[in-house]
Write a protein that holds these residues in place. Structure first.
Motif, PDB file in Angstrom:
ATOM      1  N   PHE A  29     106.039 118.197  11.802  1.00 24.78           N
ATOM      2  CA  PHE A  29     104.651 117.741  11.677  1.00 24.78           C
ATOM      3  C   PHE A  29     104.479 116.350  12.267  1.00 24.78           C
ATOM      4  N   LEU A  30     105.423 115.452  11.951  1.00 20.23           N
ATOM      5  CA  LEU A  30     105.319 114.086  12.444  1.00 20.23           C
ATOM      6  C   LEU A  30     105.416 114.039  13.958  1.00 20.23           C
ATOM      7  N   ARG A  31     106.320 114.838  14.550  1.00 17.15           N
ATOM      8  CA  ARG A  31     106.422 114.857  16.002  1.00 17.15           C
ATOM      9  C   ARG A  31     105.140 115.374  16.625  1.00 17.15           C
ATOM     10  N   ALA A  32     104.553 116.407  16.026  1.00 14.48           N
ATOM     11  CA  ALA A  32     103.281 116.926  16.533  1.00 14.48           C
ATOM     12  C   ALA A  32     102.185 115.881  16.389  1.00 14.48           C
ATOM     13  N   ARG A  33     102.200 115.153  15.275  1.00 14.73           N
ATOM     14  CA  ARG A  33     101.208 114.113  15.046  1.00 14.73           C
ATOM     15  C   ARG A  33     101.350 112.999  16.071  1.00 14.73           C
ATOM     16  N   SER A  34     102.601 112.641  16.397  1.00 12.67           N
ATOM     17  CA  SER A  34     102.834 111.599  17.392  1.00 12.67           C
ATOM     18  C   SER A  34     102.354 112.037  18.762  1.00 12.67           C
ATOM     19  N   ARG A  35     102.652 113.294  19.134  1.00 11.57           N
ATOM     20  CA  ARG A  35     102.201 113.802  20.437  1.00 11.57           C
ATOM     21  C   ARG A  35     100.691 113.839  20.506  1.00 11.57           C
ATOM     22  N   ARG A  36     100.057 114.199  19.391  1.00 15.09           N
ATOM     23  CA  ARG A  36      98.595 114.236  19.375  1.00 15.09           C
ATOM     24  C   ARG A  36      98.012 112.843  19.585  1.00 15.09           C
ATOM     25  N   LEU A  37      98.607 111.846  18.940  1.00 12.20           N
ATOM     26  CA  LEU A  37      98.124 110.479  19.113  1.00 12.20           C
ATOM     27  C   LEU A  37      98.316 110.019  20.551  1.00 12.20           C
ATOM     28  N   LEU A  38      99.481 110.297  21.121  1.00 15.99           N
ATOM     29  CA  LEU A  38      99.731 109.893  22.501  1.00 15.99           C
ATOM     30  C   LEU A  38      98.756 110.578  23.451  1.00 15.99           C
ATOM     31  N   GLY A  39      98.470 111.864  23.189  1.00 10.50           N
ATOM     32  CA  GLY A  39      97.497 112.577  24.019  1.00 10.50           C
ATOM     33  C   GLY A  39      96.113 111.958  23.937  1.00 10.50           C
ATOM     34  N   GLU A  40      95.724 111.551  22.737  1.00 10.60           N
ATOM     35  CA  GLU A  40      94.407 110.906  22.567  1.00 10.60           C
ATOM     36  C   GLU A  40      94.333 109.585  23.312  1.00 10.60           C
ATOM     37  N   LEU A  41      95.447 108.856  23.331  1.00  8.24           N
ATOM     38  CA  LEU A  41      95.458 107.566  24.017  1.00  8.24           C
ATOM     39  C   LEU A  41      95.438 107.722  25.525  1.00  8.24           C
ATOM     40  N   LEU A  42      96.079 108.797  26.031  1.00 10.65           N
ATOM     41  CA  LEU A  42      96.174 108.988  27.481  1.00 10.65           C
ATOM     42  C   LEU A  42      94.974 109.728  28.070  1.00 10.65           C
ATOM     43  N   ARG A  43      94.241 110.455  27.222  1.00  9.42           N
ATOM     44  CA  ARG A  43      93.162 111.304  27.732  1.00  9.42           C
ATOM     45  C   ARG A  43      92.129 110.544  28.575  1.00  9.42           C
ATOM     46  N   PRO A  44      91.699 109.348  28.182  1.00  9.79           N
ATOM     47  CA  PRO A  44      90.700 108.647  29.011  1.00  9.79           C
ATOM     48  C   PRO A  44      91.220 108.246  30.389  1.00  9.79           C
ATOM     49  N   HIS A  45      92.531 108.333  30.593  1.00  8.35           N
ATOM     50  CA  HIS A  45      93.122 107.880  31.858  1.00  8.35           C
ATOM     51  C   HIS A  45      93.634 109.064  32.687  1.00  8.35           C
ATOM     52  N   ARG A  46      93.050 110.241  32.489  1.00  8.24           N
ATOM     53  CA  ARG A  46      93.560 111.427  33.185  1.00  8.24           C
ATOM     54  C   ARG A  46      93.512 111.281  34.699  1.00  8.24           C
ATOM     55  N   ARG A  47      92.417 110.762  35.239  1.00  6.25           N
ATOM     56  CA  ARG A  47      92.320 110.605  36.691  1.00  6.25           C
ATOM     57  C   ARG A  47      93.405 109.677  37.221  1.00  6.25           C
ATOM     58  N   SER A  48      93.579 108.568  36.523  1.00  2.00           N
ATOM     59  CA  SER A  48      94.604 107.616  36.944  1.00  2.00           C
ATOM     60  C   SER A  48      95.994 108.234  36.858  1.00  2.00           C
ATOM     61  N   LEU A  49      96.219 109.045  35.838  1.00  2.00           N
ATOM     62  CA  LEU A  49      97.530 109.677  35.688  1.00  2.00           C
ATOM     63  C   LEU A  49      97.800 110.683  36.804  1.00  2.00           C
ATOM     64  N   TRP A  50      96.778 111.450  37.192  1.00  2.00           N
ATOM     65  CA  TRP A  50      96.950 112.393  38.306  1.00  2.00           C
ATOM     66  C   TRP A  50      97.222 111.628  39.604  1.00  2.00           C
ATOM     67  N   TRP A  51      96.510 110.522  39.792  1.00  3.59           N
ATOM     68  CA  TRP A  51      96.745 109.704  40.990  1.00  3.59           C
ATOM     69  C   TRP A  51      98.162 109.139  40.991  1.00  3.59           C
ATOM     70  N   LEU A  52      98.623 108.686  39.817  1.00  5.30           N
ATOM     71  CA  LEU A  52      99.984 108.170  39.713  1.00  5.30           C
ATOM     72  C   LEU A  52     101.007 109.278  39.973  1.00  5.30           C
ATOM     73  N   LEU A  53     100.697 110.477  39.502  1.00  9.50           N
ATOM     74  CA  LEU A  53     101.603 111.607  39.728  1.00  9.50           C
ATOM     75  C   LEU A  53     101.727 111.896  41.223  1.00  9.50           C
ATOM     76  N   ALA A  54     100.589 111.928  41.924  1.00 12.69           N
ATOM     77  CA  ALA A  54     100.624 112.163  43.373  1.00 12.69           C
ATOM     78  C   ALA A  54     101.387 111.048  44.080  1.00 12.69           C
ATOM     79  N   THR A  55     101.195 109.819  43.626  1.00 14.53           N
ATOM     80  CA  THR A  55     101.871 108.677  44.236  1.00 14.53           C
ATOM     81  C   THR A  55     103.374 108.767  44.079  1.00 14.53           C
ATOM     82  N   VAL A  56     103.827 109.108  42.872  1.00 13.42           N
ATOM     83  CA  VAL A  56     105.268 109.145  42.639  1.00 13.42           C
ATOM     84  C   VAL A  56     105.909 110.333  43.343  1.00 13.42           C
ATOM     85  N   VAL A  57     105.171 111.443  43.501  1.00 12.76           N
ATOM     86  CA  VAL A  57     105.707 112.578  44.261  1.00 12.76           C
ATOM     87  C   VAL A  57     105.904 112.180  45.717  1.00 12.76           C
ATOM     88  N   ALA A  58     104.889 111.538  46.310  1.00 11.61           N
ATOM     89  CA  ALA A  58     104.995 111.104  47.708  1.00 11.61           C
ATOM     90  C   ALA A  58     106.091 110.055  47.868  1.00 11.61           C
TER      91      ALA A  58
END
Length: 608
Positions: A29-58
């Motif tokens: 439960f705690l691990r799921a709760r931690s992942r949920r919190l991390l997801g909530e924190l990262l959600r507003p930055h989805r575009r930036s994360l996709w851009w970072l993903l493309a950058t690191v792949v290249a």
């Protein structure tokens, strides 16, 4: 005496320090709760994360080009150069320079972009935790020590900061490197690729062993550092009592034990790293030897080009190096995961006195306070078994009784620091739980014994009762309450800094500032919980007149042991066992033969 806080929340709502003592299933439960919190924190930055993903792949693609170009150079450019053709060498050199420049540029973009996202996440998390903890009820703060709260906002947030600032970069780069190189190895030469794969079962077993053991080890490090912070905070928060009762040696012993626990926890974590990293290096070296032997035989047979073997060995070296980075990341990851468990636990605490979704407006309260068959208790102990009480508007009521009779509990219910288990507390006919927090706090103000002062000036602390008040209103409140004389005698008058917790002022002066703050707030209902107990006799006499001014034309509930304060009340309630056992004016009760009369006689005798 402060009543204990209500408890009984289940483990899902508690930011548990000792996760080893959780019931079965709690870890998942705690691990799921931690992942949920991390997801909530990262959600507003989805575009930036996709851009970072493309950058690191290249960037990884550019980085992976190096060994392949070296192999081509050995197999193609060197023979061509021997034949007098420098063209292939020039093109391969230019390609390697371009790949290196692209790798450098994309690496710069990735690091700056990931840094911005990481700091934005930490900013959101700090604000969220701070804002949430402020609105949690007294029951949370009374059972959750200040040291643990500080640990959440400092060491736990810093653990996540370390992961985002350093570890996450290494992980993403390492994962793409391992994945990309694994594909290249198999494509470059399948037989050598299969030889390299022989080391994977051992590598997988070592990784799983490290994962299982490090999870508990790094959670333990977070627990021990939190215990250290709690001990440190409580020791120096109560330093007067520590020095007065010579508790330093005992505190040294306790701190030494906690420090040793922390050392052992970190020692275990470092030992795991010390075993894992050399094991990965050993497996990598053995696989390299196997590939070199197999490849050399194939080169001698003419089945494999030398350049291809060199490229393969370079890729193989780059394959095992990132695995060590992943191990070091796992250090930060486990520490951050343990921290996220505790932070998510705090954030999932739900206010026991939530603000209503559809509040009843109360723009101007008259001050009628009604306790309608109110029942309340702490941890299975009933304090108020069924209180029925009405306080008319403008009446000053004094509560007296023995310690534990329920006086402070009644006051806290009136201020809605708690909600009743049964029954209702109503203000002007509106249940308190139906009022917005703004309307309730404007209408009901409590002045407690400690009268906490914040860092800043005397004027700032008085204005706390009405943000935006001008200097004339602040000074008017101080004059009305009798605090103006001592304030003007201070070095900078109203602009004098009170220092931490008002340490520059005496206890009586702090209380007078608290009264001025309440006067400026101008509530319909004023609650004084032992508010005059810290005043000396001259200050008490000075404040008696001020109290009459403060209590005029408003409903007042006074909890006091000093009967000199009680005498200004219109009505006295004597409580015993959570019930009203006597009710009347001070004069009527003094003339009788009940509990209040006995208390008054004992007080009068003490003055002789």
């Amino acid at each position: 005496m402060t009543d204990p806080a209500p408890t009984g929340q289940d483990w899902r709502g508690v930011a548990t320090e000792d996760t080893d003592e959780l019931p079965p299933g709690a870890g998942i439960f705690l691990r799921a709760r931690s992942r949920r919190l991390l997801g909530e924190l990262l959600r507003p930055h989805r575009r930036s994360l996709w851009w970072l993903l493309a950058t690191v792949v290249a960037q990884n693609a550019a980085w992976l080009a190096g060994p392949l170009l070296i192999g081509v150079g050995i197999d193609v450019a060197v023979p061509a150069l021997v034949d007098g053709d420098a063209g292939p060498l020039v093109w391969i050199t230019l390609a390697m320079v371009a790949a290196a420049a692209l790798d450098t540029g994309l690496r710069f973009l990735f690091l700056t972009g990931s840094g911005r996202v990481g700091q934005a996440v930490l900013l959101t998390l700090r604000r969220r935790v701070f804002t949430h903890v402020q609105v949690l009820p007294l029951s949370f703060h009374e059972r959750y020590t200040s040291g643990r709260t500080i640990s959440r906002l400092t060491s736990d947030v810093e653990a996540l900061a370390e992961l985002l600032d350093e570890g996450l970069d290494g992980l993403i780069t390492a994962l793409f490197s391992v994945l990309g190189i694994g594909i290249v190895l198999v494509v470059l030469d399948p037989p050598l690729g299969l030889t390299a794969l022989l080391g994977f079962p051992a590598l997988f077993w070592v990784a799983r062993w490290f994962q299982r053991n490090s999870t508990a080890a790094y959670r333990r490090t977070r627990e021990t550092i939190a215990a250290l912070i709690v001990q440190f905070t409580e020791t120096f928060g109560g330093i007067r009592a520590v020095q007065a009762f010579r508790r330093e040696p005992r505190n040294d012993e306790l701190y030494a034990v906690l420090n040793e626990d922390n050392r052992q926890a970190h020692d275990r974590a470092f030992w795991l790293i010390a075993v894992f990293v050399p094991a990965v290096v050993l497996i990598g070296n053995l696989v390299t030897v196997a590939v070199l032997g197999h490849g050399a035989l194939r080169v001698m047979d003419g089945a494999l080009a030398v350049g291809t073997l060199v490229s393969f060995l370079l890729y193989l070296r780059r394959f095992f190096d990132p695995l060590q980075d992943i191990a070091m990341f796992y250090n930060s990851y486990q520490s951050a995961t343990a921290a996220l468990e505790k932070l998510s636990g705090v954030l999932e605490e739900r206010p026991t006195v939530p603000e209503p979704r559809d509040p009843v407006p109360l723009p101007a309260a008259a001050g009628e306070l009604v306790f309608d068959d109110v029942r309340f208790g702490y941890t299975g102990t009933t304090v108020l078994p069924g209180l029925q009480l009405t306080l008319p508007p403008g009446e000053t009521v004094a509560l007296v009784g023995t310690t534990g009779a329920g006086k402070s509990t009644l006051a806290r219910l009136a201020a809605r620091f708690y909600d009743p288990v049964e029954g209702e507390v109503r203000l002007d006919g509106v249940p308190l739980h139906r009022l917005s927090d703004a309307d309730l706090r404007r209408a009901v103000v409590m002045v407690t014994q400690e009268s906490f002062l914040f860092s800043g000036t005397v004027a700032d602390n008085i204005a706390f009762g009405r943000p935006g008040a001008d200097r004339a209103q602040i000074e008017g409140a101080a004059r009305a309450i009798g605090a103006h004389a001592f304030i003007t005698a201070l070095p900078e008058g109203y602009d004098t800094e009170v220092d931490k917790r008002g340490g520059r002022l005496s206890a009586g002066q702090r209380q007078l500032v608290g009264f001025a703050r309440a006067f400026l707030a101008d509530p319909a209902v004023l609650i004084l919980d032992e508010a005059t107990s810290s005043l000396d006799v001259p200050s008490e006499r000075l404040v008696q007149h001020a109290l009459r001014t403060l209590l005029a034309d408003r409903t007042a509930l006074i909890i006091a042991h000093r009967l000199s304060t009680v005498e200004i009340a219109d009505r006295v309630l004597v409580m015993e066992g959570g019930r009203i056992v006597e009710d009347g004016s001070p004069a009527e009760l003094v003339a009788g033969t009940g509990r209040f009369a006995a208390l008054h006689q004992a007080w009068a005798d003490s003055l002789v």
